[in-house]
Design a protein around this motif. Structure first.
Motif, PDB file in Angstrom:
ATOM      1  N   MET A   1     -22.411 -47.322  43.232  1.00  0.00           N
ATOM      2  CA  MET A   1     -23.741 -46.736  43.312  1.00  0.00           C
ATOM      3  C   MET A   1     -23.921 -45.742  42.182  1.00  0.00           C
ATOM      4  O   MET A   1     -23.024 -44.999  41.859  1.00  0.00           O
ATOM      5  N   LYS A   2     -25.117 -45.719  41.584  1.00  0.00           N
ATOM      6  CA  LYS A   2     -25.353 -44.827  40.453  1.00  0.00           C
ATOM      7  C   LYS A   2     -26.763 -44.288  40.481  1.00  0.00           C
ATOM      8  O   LYS A   2     -27.728 -45.035  40.584  1.00  0.00           O
TER       9      LYS A   2
ATOM     10  N   ASP B   1     -11.011 -45.542  38.025  1.00  0.00           N
ATOM     11  CA  ASP B   1     -11.168 -46.828  37.335  1.00  0.00           C
ATOM     12  C   ASP B   1     -10.114 -47.015  36.264  1.00  0.00           C
ATOM     13  O   ASP B   1     -10.147 -47.984  35.504  1.00  0.00           O
ATOM     14  N   VAL B   2      -9.179 -46.078  36.172  1.00  0.00           N
ATOM     15  CA  VAL B   2      -8.001 -46.194  35.320  1.00  0.00           C
ATOM     16  C   VAL B   2      -6.788 -45.939  36.207  1.00  0.00           C
ATOM     17  O   VAL B   2      -6.787 -45.027  37.024  1.00  0.00           O
ATOM     18  N   ALA B   3      -5.742 -46.740  36.050  1.00  0.00           N
ATOM     19  CA  ALA B   3      -4.569 -46.636  36.931  1.00  0.00           C
ATOM     20  C   ALA B   3      -3.669 -45.487  36.496  1.00  0.00           C
ATOM     21  O   ALA B   3      -2.518 -45.675  36.062  1.00  0.00           O
TER      22      ALA B   3
ATOM     23  N   TYR C   1     -19.245 -32.429  43.720  1.00  0.00           N
ATOM     24  CA  TYR C   1     -19.083 -31.848  42.383  1.00  0.00           C
ATOM     25  C   TYR C   1     -17.744 -32.260  41.774  1.00  0.00           C
ATOM     26  O   TYR C   1     -17.663 -32.644  40.599  1.00  0.00           O
ATOM     27  N   LEU C   2     -16.675 -32.206  42.568  1.00  0.00           N
ATOM     28  CA  LEU C   2     -15.357 -32.613  42.081  1.00  0.00           C
ATOM     29  C   LEU C   2     -15.340 -34.091  41.698  1.00  0.00           C
ATOM     30  O   LEU C   2     -14.792 -34.471  40.658  1.00  0.00           O
TER      31      LEU C   2
ATOM     32  N   ALA D   1     -15.197 -38.332  37.610  1.00  0.00           N
ATOM     33  CA  ALA D   1     -15.786 -39.549  37.054  1.00  0.00           C
ATOM     34  C   ALA D   1     -16.215 -39.347  35.603  1.00  0.00           C
ATOM     35  O   ALA D   1     -16.066 -40.243  34.763  1.00  0.00           O
ATOM     36  N   GLN D   2     -16.758 -38.157  35.286  1.00  0.00           N
ATOM     37  CA  GLN D   2     -17.186 -37.875  33.917  1.00  0.00           C
ATOM     38  C   GLN D   2     -16.019 -37.913  32.939  1.00  0.00           C
ATOM     39  O   GLN D   2     -16.200 -38.186  31.748  1.00  0.00           O
ATOM     40  N   HIS D   3     -14.803 -37.647  33.441  1.00  0.00           N
ATOM     41  CA  HIS D   3     -13.626 -37.591  32.567  1.00  0.00           C
ATOM     42  C   HIS D   3     -12.637 -38.707  32.904  1.00  0.00           C
ATOM     43  O   HIS D   3     -11.421 -38.556  32.766  1.00  0.00           O
ATOM     44  N   ASP D   4     -13.188 -39.840  33.374  1.00  0.00           N
ATOM     45  CA  ASP D   4     -12.393 -41.048  33.630  1.00  0.00           C
ATOM     46  C   ASP D   4     -11.230 -40.803  34.591  1.00  0.00           C
ATOM     47  O   ASP D   4     -10.183 -41.437  34.495  1.00  0.00           O
ATOM     48  N   TRP D   5     -11.403 -39.857  35.495  1.00  0.00           N
ATOM     49  CA  TRP D   5     -10.417 -39.539  36.527  1.00  0.00           C
ATOM     50  C   TRP D   5      -9.103 -39.021  35.929  1.00  0.00           C
ATOM     51  O   TRP D   5      -8.061 -39.053  36.578  1.00  0.00           O
ATOM     52  N   ASP D   6      -9.159 -38.527  34.725  1.00  0.00           N
ATOM     53  CA  ASP D   6      -8.000 -37.910  34.092  1.00  0.00           C
ATOM     54  C   ASP D   6      -7.905 -36.464  34.589  1.00  0.00           C
ATOM     55  O   ASP D   6      -8.796 -35.641  34.326  1.00  0.00           O
TER      56      ASP D   6
END
Length: 387
Positions: A1-2, A143-145, A338-339, A344-349
């Protein structure tokens, strides 16, 4: 969802603010429609009379393996005409066959959040459209392992994802206020304040729709913070606007002074509801119904401000607001969203997200754990964190 668009707040195009009525900590501010049209009508469709234990379930269209569980007392049915001709509301339909639902193990199963019901008719679940959007925010998870995330998080994302709400009947003073307050002739909605904090905004296409659904406000759900405010505060101060005698010399002067007082009151109330009326919102269009758009929205998720989610029907011709319902998020709900947004903005890094938040990686892990997202991380990542 977006939520794929950021634009202006709900606004009050086509609506007027009338003087408020207060009972205890609850203040209801009537919204009047300037020009009542007849080409869009909305009605309720009850799903039985099971009280607060009523439950609805449905699978998500884009994720058939995921179900949505909630208290769902009724749906709304929208009817419209494309050419501006009048549409008559038909009243509630009580046949489960017509409702398009079935029962499994005593639980209702609704297969779609929004469903077309022939030409010029649309059924949708009020407030659940917006809450589903909030719950599914970055629901897919990483979305990145990355090595820090659990196998479950990488395979199934944020499942389960849950939030709490309070039935309006349990918000102290709301049911009495709804029962006692006067309904204006052109009233189509209300701004609901509890302890002078905006709890909800509701708006319907037609005054007759609002009269039919006015008491249903207590069957909506509200944020926990609204429930707490109603308990903590016994009443709210009276808001008065003054007419200065020295400015009034005749009836024309009195009329002008009353108009100015009304404008001052409307501006003051608009300031109290500025977070949904004026501040930019994140939008997603869900369905086009002739010359109307059904959309859901969410505030910008500033942790130090009040934040709201909701849904609206907007007229393409001029952007007039025909329907809306909003829900005020609690501080904890905002922190969680918010978290997720920052991750998500930082590719879950985790390292990049911590840097963006100006905290250490360990502090970010503590925040994730305390927000209820510890299950996303592997055990050894959490093991040495402070309590």
């Amino acid at each position: 969802m977006k939520f794929d668009e950021t634009s202006a707040g709900l606004g009050l195009r086509g609506l007027q603010i009338a003087p408020a009525q207060a009972f205890g900590a609850v203040r209801l501010v009537p919204l009047l429609r300037e020009h009542v049209r007849e080409d869009l009508r909305l009605e309720t469709r009850p799903y039985g009379d099971d009280g607060p234990d009523a439950v609805g379930v449905r699978g998500l269209a884009d994720r058939p393996d995921v179900a949505y569980f909630s208290y769902i007392p009724h749906a709304y049915v929208l009817r419209w005409s494309d050419d501006g001709t009048a549409v008559a509301a038909r009243g509630a339909s009580l046949s489960s066959k017509k409702q398009g639902l079935r029962t499994v193990g005593g639980v209702r199963v609704l297969h779609r959040m929004v469903r077309a019901e022939g030409p010029g008719a649309l059924r949708f679940l009020p407030l659940h459209l917006s809450f589903e959007g909030f719950l599914s925010l970055h629901f897919g998870g990483p979305d990145v392992a990355w090595s820090e995330y659990s196998r479950e998080a990488l395979s199934h994302g944020l499942s389960p994802r849950r939030e709490r709400a309070v039935l309006g009947a349990y918000v102290k003073g709301l049911e009495d206020a709804v029962r006692m307050f006067e309904i204006h002739e052109r009233q189509v909605g209300a701004l609901v304040f509890v302890a002078d904090a905006l709890a909800a905004m509701v708006c319907f296409p037609h005054p007759d729709d609002y009269r039919a659904l006015h008491r249903a406000l207590v069957r909506d759900f509200f944020g926990e913070i609204v429930y707490q405010y109603a308990i903590l505060y016994d009443d709210v101060p009276a808001h008065r606007v003054a007419v200065r005698e020295v400015e009034v010399a005749d009836l024309a002067g009195l009329r002008a002074a009353v108009r100015r007082a009304g404008a001052d009151w409307a501006a003051f109330t608009g300031d109290m509801a500025a977070r949904v009326l004026r501040e930019p919102l994140r939008w997603q269009t869900l369905h086009r119904a002739g010359p109307f758009r059904l959309r859901r929205f969410m505030s910008a998720l500033h942790p130090d401000e009040d934040n709201h989610i909701g849904e609206a029907i907007v007229r393409d011709d001029g952007g007039e607001l025909e329907y809306c319902k909003t829900f005020r998020l609690s501080a904890a709900q905002v922190r969680r969203a918010y978290l997720l947004d920052k991750l998500a903005q930082h590719d879950w890094d985790l390292a990049r997200t911590a840097e963006a938040l100006a905290v250490t990686r360990e502090a970010l892990l503590v925040r994730l754990r305390n927000a209820g997202f510890g299950y996303l991380l592997k055990g050894h990542v959490l093991k040495d964190l402070p309590p």
